[in-house]
Design an enzyme around this catalytic site. Structure first.
Site, PDB file in Angstrom:
ATOM      1  N   HIS A  43      18.921-111.668 131.845  1.00 43.82           N
ATOM      2  CA  HIS A  43      18.229-110.836 130.856  1.00 43.82           C
ATOM      3  C   HIS A  43      18.092-111.631 129.579  1.00 43.82           C
ATOM      4  O   HIS A  43      18.970-112.407 129.221  1.00 43.82           O
ATOM      5  CB  HIS A  43      19.007-109.542 130.575  1.00 43.82           C
ATOM      6  CG  HIS A  43      18.161-108.465 129.963  1.00 43.82           C
ATOM      7  ND1 HIS A  43      17.433-107.573 130.717  1.00 43.82           N
ATOM      8  CD2 HIS A  43      17.907-108.135 128.682  1.00 43.82           C
ATOM      9  CE1 HIS A  43      16.772-106.754 129.921  1.00 43.82           C
ATOM     10  NE2 HIS A  43      17.050-107.077 128.667  1.00 43.82           N
ATOM     11  N   ASP A 102      19.078 -95.049 127.986  1.00 45.47           N
ATOM     12  CA  ASP A 102      18.621 -96.299 127.360  1.00 45.47           C
ATOM     13  C   ASP A 102      17.103 -96.288 127.226  1.00 45.47           C
ATOM     14  O   ASP A 102      16.560 -96.713 126.213  1.00 45.47           O
ATOM     15  CB  ASP A 102      19.079 -97.536 128.134  1.00 45.47           C
ATOM     16  CG  ASP A 102      18.512 -98.796 127.481  1.00 45.47           C
ATOM     17  OD1 ASP A 102      18.705 -98.950 126.258  1.00 45.47           O
ATOM     18  OD2 ASP A 102      17.838 -99.588 128.142  1.00 45.47           O
ATOM     19  N   ARG A 151      13.898 -96.742 119.328  1.00 44.61           N
ATOM     20  CA  ARG A 151      14.205 -97.900 118.466  1.00 44.61           C
ATOM     21  C   ARG A 151      12.956 -98.748 118.246  1.00 44.61           C
ATOM     22  O   ARG A 151      12.760 -99.315 117.169  1.00 44.61           O
ATOM     23  CB  ARG A 151      15.311 -98.758 119.115  1.00 44.61           C
ATOM     24  CG  ARG A 151      16.690 -98.119 119.057  1.00 44.61           C
ATOM     25  CD  ARG A 151      17.664 -98.824 119.977  1.00 44.61           C
ATOM     26  NE  ARG A 151      17.822-100.220 119.667  1.00 44.61           N
ATOM     27  CZ  ARG A 151      17.919-101.196 120.578  1.00 44.61           C
ATOM     28  NH1 ARG A 151      17.856-100.930 121.877  1.00 44.61           N
ATOM     29  NH2 ARG A 151      18.077-102.434 120.207  1.00 44.61           N
ATOM     30  N   SER A 163      22.224-101.488 124.971  1.00 49.73           N
ATOM     31  CA  SER A 163      20.968-101.300 125.689  1.00 49.73           C
ATOM     32  C   SER A 163      20.895-102.233 126.902  1.00 49.73           C
ATOM     33  O   SER A 163      20.632-101.803 128.036  1.00 49.73           O
ATOM     34  CB  SER A 163      19.804-101.570 124.729  1.00 49.73           C
ATOM     35  OG  SER A 163      18.605-101.747 125.431  1.00 49.73           O
ATOM     36  N   LYS A 204      22.011-101.145 131.322  1.00 47.65           N
ATOM     37  CA  LYS A 204      21.168-101.197 132.525  1.00 47.65           C
ATOM     38  C   LYS A 204      21.612-102.291 133.470  1.00 47.65           C
ATOM     39  O   LYS A 204      21.537-102.151 134.687  1.00 47.65           O
ATOM     40  CB  LYS A 204      19.673-101.267 132.203  1.00 47.65           C
ATOM     41  CG  LYS A 204      19.248-102.262 131.168  1.00 47.65           C
ATOM     42  CD  LYS A 204      17.776-102.037 130.805  1.00 47.65           C
ATOM     43  CE  LYS A 204      17.339-102.935 129.675  1.00 47.65           C
ATOM     44  NZ  LYS A 204      17.459-102.294 128.372  1.00 47.65           N
TER      45      LYS A 204
HETATM   46  N1  URA Z   1      16.327-105.995 125.560  1.00 46.62           N
HETATM   47  C1  URA Z   1      16.828-104.761 125.836  1.00 46.62           C
HETATM   48  O1  URA Z   1      16.800-104.345 126.980  1.00 46.62           O
HETATM   49  N2  URA Z   1      17.327-104.034 124.848  1.00 46.62           N
HETATM   50  C2  URA Z   1      17.379-104.456 123.574  1.00 46.62           C
HETATM   51  O2  URA Z   1      17.869-103.739 122.725  1.00 46.62           O
HETATM   52  C3  URA Z   1      16.858-105.740 123.274  1.00 46.62           C
HETATM   53  C4  URA Z   1      16.322-106.499 124.290  1.00 46.62           C
END
Ligand code: URA
Length: 426
Positions: free
Chosen positions: A82, A161, A168, A183, A187
């Site tokens: 990620h 989320d 956000r 966040s 996930k």
């Molecule tokens: N990627 C995400 O999934 N959440 C964030 O807050 C920032 C980047």
């Protein structure tokens, strides 16, 4: 519970307990807590931060708002990556199928555009028919059958989320270490992973503007991952200019397809290989990063990851039989000669939103065909009148985007140092 008191407590710099955090998040998902109160709390967290224990509780609460994947009885190792985001970051589109071809299972859950940074799901949704909202059963089935899947949070999967992320995005509360940590990790942990490789971006186009903040964010995320039993590594990489040349949803899918066909820009491929090596070594699929990189390069050259990408897209209902449409292009040219000394990635991200390639309101729809095509890189020597960027525009927001893009590229008389693509993470 009186949510106003919870907001007040955080506004005044006090730590929240698990009952208070759950009351807000569970109430948000059920509809009992309105968006304006959650937005106010997010802003209080943005300014006051959260300690390690609050961040863990928030992560767990977001994760437990939906189902978690159960891999009992399924062979293999589940590993994911990620990125904290930037402009032109289409690494997931290349790396998910590549890692699957190297023997890993990648049940990736990703997000839509966030602030000035692009979102993997918006990119994939530029493919006609692509379905990103899959339940746990489908994510598991496609992962088992294909080896990789890229689905969105939301539905039964980390729904809290998904809602907080969207809020956000439009309330300027993204760039917060605890909110980003919770966040992303909520996930990723719901995926039931064996290992996770994180790409923490720093620079003008990233949420973390300096290397130190990026390192702190990486350390916070790795700590949450380790506390929940997932081997989590992170690298710190440069986002002082877009990754690759293409920015914008369909435009980035095209560049990802080119990369999978062996014609990707070098910086994009470097990030793909570095993160891929972290995924393979942490899963024990390669002895060290040298062996991992050799395996990744060999696989990419075989053409199998491109086939794997098509297989994944088909499994998710997408149709790539026709080339993805792009909006008409026009050039933004240099007002003077000199060296490209700075690129304001955030301004480029907001220019994309002005063109309709991202959202200003939760309910906005995204135009997949718009984008930017970078014609210069940091450090390039340029002539007056030379094209800097191509604007792919359908007309909407053109003037606004044009002035943002023109102002985003600083040209100086002397060359200045260009940041390294990777920076030590400690
Ligand atoms: N990627 C995400 O999934 N959440 C964030 O807050 C920032 C980047």
């Amino acid at each position: 519970m009186d949510i106003t008191r919870v907001i007040q407590k955080k506004r005044d710099g006090e730590a929240l307990d698990s009952v208070e955090i759950s009351a807000v998040i569970d109430g948000f998902v059920s509809g009992d807590v309105p968006e304006y109160q959650v937005a106010a709390l997010a802003m209080a967290i943005y300014f006051q931060g959260m300690d390690e224990s609050e961040t863990s509780v928030l992560t767990k609460t977001l994760m437990e708002s939906g189902e978690s994947l159960d891999w009992a009885g399924v062979e293999g190792l589940r590993v994911d990556k990620h990125s904290t985001g930037g402009q032109g970051d289409k690494v997931s589109l290349v790396l998910a199928p590549l890692a699957a071809c190297c023997g890993l299972q990648v049940p990736m859950v990703a997000g839509r555009g966030l602030g000035p940074t692009g979102g993997t799901i918006d990119k994939l949704e530029s493919i006609p028919g692509y379905r990103a909202e899959l339940g746990g059963t489908e994510i598991r089935r496609i992962t088992e059958e294909v080896g990789c899947v890229i689905a969105s949070q939301g539905g039964d999967f980390a729904p809290a989320d998904a809602r907080l992320y969207a809020l956000r995005d439009v309330t300027a509360t993204v760039a917060s270490v605890p909110l980003i940590t919770a966040s992303i990790m909520s996930k990723k942990l719901a995926e039931g992973l064996d290992a996770l490789a994180l790409d923490i971006k720093w620079g003008s186009g990233a949420f973390m503007k300096d290397v130190e903040s990026a390192r702190s964010l990486g350390a916070a995320m790795a700590a949450v991952g380790a506390s929940m039993g997932v081997k989590t590594s992170f690298l710190v990489s440069d986002m002082n200019q877009p990754l690759g040349r293409a920015v914008g949803n369909a435009n980035e899918v095209r560049e990802a397809l080119a990369a999978l066909a062996g014609e990707g820009p070098a910086d994009l491929l470097e990030v793909v290989y570095e993160l891929g090596a972290a995924m393979l070594t942490s899963a024990g699929r390669a002895e060290d990063t040298v062996a991992a990189r050799a395996l990744l390069e060999k696989e990419l050259a075989s053409g199998r990851p491109l086939e794997k990408f098509h297989e994944m897209v088909r499994a998710q209902g997408g149709d790539l039989s026709a080339e993805l449409e792009l909006a008409p292009a026009s050039e933004v040219s240099a007002a003077r000669a000199g060296y490209v000394s700075a690129i304001d990635g955030e301004a480029l991200g907001y220019a994309l939103i002005a063109l309709g390639g991202g959202r200003r309101l939760i309910e906005d729809t995204v135009d997949p065909s718009v984008g930017l095509q970078m014609r210069v890189r940091l450090g390039d020597e340029i002539e007056e009148g030379q094209p800097l960027v191509e604007l792919l525009s359908s007309g909407r927001g053109y003037d606004e985007a044009l002035s943002m893009v023109a102002g985003a590229i600083l040209i100086m008389d002397e060359p200045s140092a260009t940041p390294a693509l990777f920076t030590d993470n400690s």
